[in-house]
Design an enzyme around this catalytic site. Structure first.
Site, PDB file in Angstrom:
ATOM      1  N   HIS A  43     -87.692 -41.454  90.429  1.00 30.75           N
ATOM      2  CA  HIS A  43     -89.108 -41.221  90.719  1.00 30.75           C
ATOM      3  C   HIS A  43     -89.595 -40.059  89.862  1.00 30.75           C
ATOM      4  O   HIS A  43     -88.818 -39.456  89.129  1.00 30.75           O
ATOM      5  CB  HIS A  43     -89.340 -40.927  92.225  1.00 30.75           C
ATOM      6  CG  HIS A  43     -88.976 -39.538  92.672  1.00 30.75           C
ATOM      7  ND1 HIS A  43     -89.499 -38.958  93.814  1.00 30.75           N
ATOM      8  CD2 HIS A  43     -88.158 -38.597  92.144  1.00 30.75           C
ATOM      9  CE1 HIS A  43     -89.020 -37.743  93.957  1.00 30.75           C
ATOM     10  NE2 HIS A  43     -88.191 -37.502  92.968  1.00 30.75           N
TER      11      HIS A  43
ATOM     12  N   CYS B 236     -90.224 -31.641  88.530  1.00 32.81           N
ATOM     13  CA  CYS B 236     -90.334 -32.945  89.196  1.00 32.81           C
ATOM     14  C   CYS B 236     -91.419 -33.835  88.590  1.00 32.81           C
ATOM     15  O   CYS B 236     -91.596 -34.984  89.011  1.00 32.81           O
ATOM     16  CB  CYS B 236     -90.550 -32.776  90.693  1.00 32.81           C
ATOM     17  SG  CYS B 236     -89.110 -32.063  91.486  1.00 32.81           S
TER      18      CYS B 236
ATOM     19  N   HIS C 122     -86.829 -38.713  87.026  1.00 33.06           N
ATOM     20  CA  HIS C 122     -85.458 -38.320  87.366  1.00 33.06           C
ATOM     21  C   HIS C 122     -85.047 -39.107  88.605  1.00 33.06           C
ATOM     22  O   HIS C 122     -85.853 -39.868  89.144  1.00 33.06           O
ATOM     23  CB  HIS C 122     -85.364 -36.802  87.615  1.00 33.06           C
ATOM     24  CG  HIS C 122     -86.148 -36.353  88.811  1.00 33.06           C
ATOM     25  ND1 HIS C 122     -87.521 -36.212  88.785  1.00 33.06           N
ATOM     26  CD2 HIS C 122     -85.771 -36.064  90.071  1.00 33.06           C
ATOM     27  CE1 HIS C 122     -87.943 -35.835  89.979  1.00 33.06           C
ATOM     28  NE2 HIS C 122     -86.893 -35.741  90.794  1.00 33.06           N
TER      29      HIS C 122
ATOM     30  N   HIS D 228     -82.396 -39.509  92.383  1.00 31.71           N
ATOM     31  CA  HIS D 228     -81.637 -38.867  93.469  1.00 31.71           C
ATOM     32  C   HIS D 228     -80.696 -39.872  94.110  1.00 31.71           C
ATOM     33  O   HIS D 228     -80.970 -41.075  94.129  1.00 31.71           O
ATOM     34  CB  HIS D 228     -82.573 -38.356  94.576  1.00 31.71           C
ATOM     35  CG  HIS D 228     -83.530 -37.308  94.122  1.00 31.71           C
ATOM     36  ND1 HIS D 228     -83.160 -36.019  93.838  1.00 31.71           N
ATOM     37  CD2 HIS D 228     -84.867 -37.372  93.903  1.00 31.71           C
ATOM     38  CE1 HIS D 228     -84.224 -35.327  93.474  1.00 31.71           C
ATOM     39  NE2 HIS D 228     -85.275 -36.114  93.497  1.00 31.71           N
TER      40      HIS D 228
ATOM     41  N   HIS E  53     -81.628 -48.448  93.275  1.00 29.54           N
ATOM     42  CA  HIS E  53     -81.497 -48.732  91.841  1.00 29.54           C
ATOM     43  C   HIS E  53     -82.783 -49.247  91.202  1.00 29.54           C
ATOM     44  O   HIS E  53     -82.768 -50.211  90.424  1.00 29.54           O
ATOM     45  CB  HIS E  53     -80.315 -49.659  91.564  1.00 29.54           C
ATOM     46  CG  HIS E  53     -79.016 -48.925  91.559  1.00 29.54           C
ATOM     47  ND1 HIS E  53     -78.363 -48.559  92.714  1.00 29.54           N
ATOM     48  CD2 HIS E  53     -78.282 -48.419  90.549  1.00 29.54           C
ATOM     49  CE1 HIS E  53     -77.278 -47.877  92.409  1.00 29.54           C
ATOM     50  NE2 HIS E  53     -77.200 -47.759  91.103  1.00 29.54           N
TER      51      HIS E  53
ATOM     52  N   GLU F  97     -83.010 -35.523  99.752  1.00 28.76           N
ATOM     53  CA  GLU F  97     -83.065 -35.792  98.304  1.00 28.76           C
ATOM     54  C   GLU F  97     -81.804 -35.267  97.633  1.00 28.76           C
ATOM     55  O   GLU F  97     -81.290 -35.841  96.689  1.00 28.76           O
ATOM     56  CB  GLU F  97     -84.279 -35.100  97.675  1.00 28.76           C
ATOM     57  CG  GLU F  97     -85.517 -35.945  97.666  1.00 28.76           C
ATOM     58  CD  GLU F  97     -86.602 -35.423  96.746  1.00 28.76           C
ATOM     59  OE1 GLU F  97     -86.464 -34.305  96.185  1.00 28.76           O
ATOM     60  OE2 GLU F  97     -87.611 -36.124  96.611  1.00 28.76           O
TER      61      GLU F  97
HETATM   62 ZN   LIG Z   1     -87.087 -35.804  92.804  1.00 30.91          ZN
END
Ligand SMILES: [Zn+2]
Length: 144
Positions: free
Chosen positions: A16, A25, A29, A31, A70, A133
């Protein structure tokens, strides 16, 4: 009167970015998310359970696998990222949200939309979601 909660942990991996974020952010990237689903029922079933843990996995875990695992969770206003669709989507569609995909908003979507849709018919109510996260960063949303 006791409050009995059943808590099922589920995990998924997703990418996201937070549109308008002041710092790192803003970059795409990912998590390894963990979600803790807290469920309650009017009464325990004949075996003494809120619900079988496997039903939460079957319902919510399958939804997460299908829609969020994914792939990228993309805000519908993030036209720049949406324009990279052909790179982001190889064998699975990105998930377009009508909210910025922060941990808070993802947890709210789960508690307000996904869990009622999938678990109400099983006779349980989800009262709390914890979404992690990272090991150090989590949010909790709770129904009053
Ligand atoms: Zn993030």
């Amino acid at each position: 009167m006791e409050n009995v909660e059943c808590i099922r942990k589920l995990t998924f991996c997703a990418g996201h970015r937070v549109l308008g974020h002041e710092s790192k952010c803003a970059n795409a990237h990912g998590h390894n998310y963990s979600v803790f689903i807290h469920a309650v029922a009017e009464r325990l079933d004949e075996l003494g359970r809120v619900i079988d843990f496997s039903i939460i996995k079957q319902e919510i875990g399958t939804w997460l696998d299908t829609h969020w695992d994914h792939t990228f969770l993309v805000y519908e206003k993030d036209t720049e990222l949406i324009s990279c669709r052909n790179i982001l989507e190889k064998n699975k569609e990105i998930f377009i949200c009508d909210f910025n995909p922060t941990a808070e908003n993802l947890a709210l979507y789960l508690i307000n939309t996904v869990c009622p849709d999938l678990l109400s018919k099983k006779g349980v109510r989800v009262t709390k979601i914890e979404l992690h996260e990272t090991e150090n960063c989590k949010v909790i949303v709770e129904k009053k």
